[in-house]
Design an enzyme around this catalytic site. Structure first.
Site, PDB file in Angstrom:
ATOM      1  N   GLU A  45       0.841  -1.197   0.000  1.00  0.00           N
ATOM      2  CA  GLU A  45       0.000   0.000   0.000  1.00  0.00           C
ATOM      3  C   GLU A  45       0.881   1.253   0.000  1.00  0.00           C
ATOM      4  O   GLU A  45       1.943   1.281   0.610  1.00  0.00           O
ATOM      5  CB  GLU A  45      -0.928   0.003   1.212  1.00  0.00           C
ATOM      6  CG  GLU A  45      -2.036  -1.035   1.125  1.00  0.00           C
ATOM      7  CD  GLU A  45      -2.957  -1.013   2.333  1.00  0.00           C
ATOM      8  OE1 GLU A  45      -2.785  -0.139   3.212  1.00  0.00           O
ATOM      9  OE2 GLU A  45      -3.842  -1.890   2.401  1.00  0.00           O
ATOM     10  N   LYS A 200      -3.049   1.281 -42.971  1.00  0.00           N
ATOM     11  CA  LYS A 200      -2.758  -0.016 -42.353  1.00  0.00           C
ATOM     12  C   LYS A 200      -4.004  -0.601 -41.726  1.00  0.00           C
ATOM     13  O   LYS A 200      -4.940   0.112 -41.382  1.00  0.00           O
ATOM     14  CB  LYS A 200      -1.652   0.116 -41.304  1.00  0.00           C
ATOM     15  CG  LYS A 200      -2.082   0.747 -39.993  1.00  0.00           C
ATOM     16  CD  LYS A 200      -1.050   0.465 -38.935  1.00  0.00           C
ATOM     17  CE  LYS A 200      -1.266   1.123 -37.624  1.00  0.00           C
ATOM     18  NZ  LYS A 200      -2.448   1.404 -37.013  1.00  0.00           N
ATOM     19  N   ARG A 202      -5.066  -3.313 -38.570  1.00  0.00           N
ATOM     20  CA  ARG A 202      -4.532  -3.974 -37.383  1.00  0.00           C
ATOM     21  C   ARG A 202      -5.405  -5.197 -37.077  1.00  0.00           C
ATOM     22  O   ARG A 202      -6.533  -5.060 -36.622  1.00  0.00           O
ATOM     23  CB  ARG A 202      -4.547  -3.002 -36.206  1.00  0.00           C
ATOM     24  CG  ARG A 202      -3.812  -3.525 -34.979  1.00  0.00           C
ATOM     25  CD  ARG A 202      -4.051  -2.605 -33.786  1.00  0.00           C
ATOM     26  NE  ARG A 202      -3.376  -1.317 -33.900  1.00  0.00           N
ATOM     27  CZ  ARG A 202      -2.123  -1.096 -33.542  1.00  0.00           C
ATOM     28  NH1 ARG A 202      -1.386  -2.072 -33.067  1.00  0.00           N
ATOM     29  NH2 ARG A 202      -1.605   0.095 -33.649  1.00  0.00           N
TER      30      ARG A 202
END
Length: 324
Positions: A45, A200, A202
């Site tokens: 923490e 392009k 993907r």
């Protein structure tokens, strides 16, 4: 340190993600970094303690939410809470790199919009204003219900190329996809160079497939530009495509050097002559290879902080040689 800033009510604090950049920003503003301790308990923490009075002060908190993004984000939220409870007058969160920005819409069913969730968390914690740089999608500004000053890195990147004598008709600025055309056009305007776009597709996350090039790159020096470079798959495939289409040499630039996974290896093996990035993300020593050149955003962000604090416009900072 340059001249000392006149208003003692302006304070700058840095958390742990990018202390070197915070030091440059503080130096430009003319203040010392505030005294804060950031530690972890044995269970992981985060423990934060502000070691000086900030009652009635205008605090600028500098933290990129880069990897490890969750730790750095929690530091921001905890620090905002600490500042609010310590009676800061305003809490201005300076986020040079805004993590989770790519999760800015629902691309498929049952998907979260995490960029909006993060904005909600920062706002709910008690931030009054955000200062950030080259968001992945500019509409993320609208995810916040508080003022957002959105700086652009194109002018700094342009200056690097102009200093190297690049620009004009012999150079072409290339966007690696349709989404980055506005960014590429801005750089092309600064360099007075034509523009090209790589079309392009993907197939899946972190895998890019280059298709064809729209525009003439034959016999020219090509400069690829993106907002961030993560695994470097897109930018290195684009560089290969440009060389195959007859470009003389290829440079690349991006504001945020995420450089995860195989990025450094891919850049080393690519035809890219120089990869120009900013220091919005603190680079570890193993990533500082000869192919990478860094320009600092410290002065730009320092100027922005002074302008915000003095209630002046930040728009002059968008010019190639930004005004003080």
């Amino acid at each position: 340190m340059s001249e000392h800033y006149s208003d003692p009510k302006l304070k700058i604090f840095a958390l742990s993600s990018n202390v070197p950049l915070a030091e440059k920003i503080a130096k430009d503003v003319g203040v010392e970094l505030g005294d804060v301790s950031v530690k972890k308990f044995s269970d992981g923490e985060i423990r934060i303690n502000i070691e000086e009075s900030i009652r009635g002060d205008h605090v600028y908190l500098i933290q990129s939410t880069s990897a490890p993004a969750n730790d750095h984000l929690m530091e921001v939220l905890i620090m905002i809470d600490a500042l609010r409870r310590a009676s800061a007058k305003t809490i201005n969160v300076v986020i040079p790199y805004y993590g989770y920005a790519r999760q800015d819409r629902k691309a498929r069913s049952r998907e979260p919009i995490t960029a909006k969730l993060v904005a909600n968390m920062i706002t709910q914690a008690g931030a009054d204003r955000i200062l950030t740089l080259d968001l992945h999608a500019s509409q993320i500004q609208g995810f916040f219900d508080i003022p957002v000053d959105h700086l652009l890195g194109a002018s700094l990147l342009a200056n690097w190329f102009l200093d190297k004598g690049l620009g004009g008709e012999d150079t072409v600025v290339v966007s690696p996809d349709h989404g980055g055309v506005t960014r590429a056009r801005k750089l092309a305007e600064f360099l007075k160079s034509p523009l090209a776009i790589i079309d392009k597709r993907r197939p899946k996350a972190n895998v890019a497939e280059v298709m064809n090039i729209v525009g003439n790159v034959n016999g020219k020096t090509a400069i690829l530009i993106d907002d961030l470079v993560d695994t470097a798959g897109t930018i290195t495939l684009a560089a290969d495509a440009l060389i195959n289409q007859g470009a003389n040499e290829v440079y690349a630039c991006g504001t945020h050097a995420v450089f995860s996974g195989p990025a450094i290896e891919r850049l080393e093996a690519s035809p890219i002559k120089k990869m120009v990035v900013t220091d919005s993300i603190n680079l570890s020593e193993d990533k500082k290879i000869d192919k990478i050149a860094q320009v600092s955003v410290g002065e730009l962000m320092g100027h922005a902080i002074k302008r915000i604090h003095e209630n002046r416009s930040v728009s002059p900072l968008f010019e190639k040689k930004f005004k003080k």
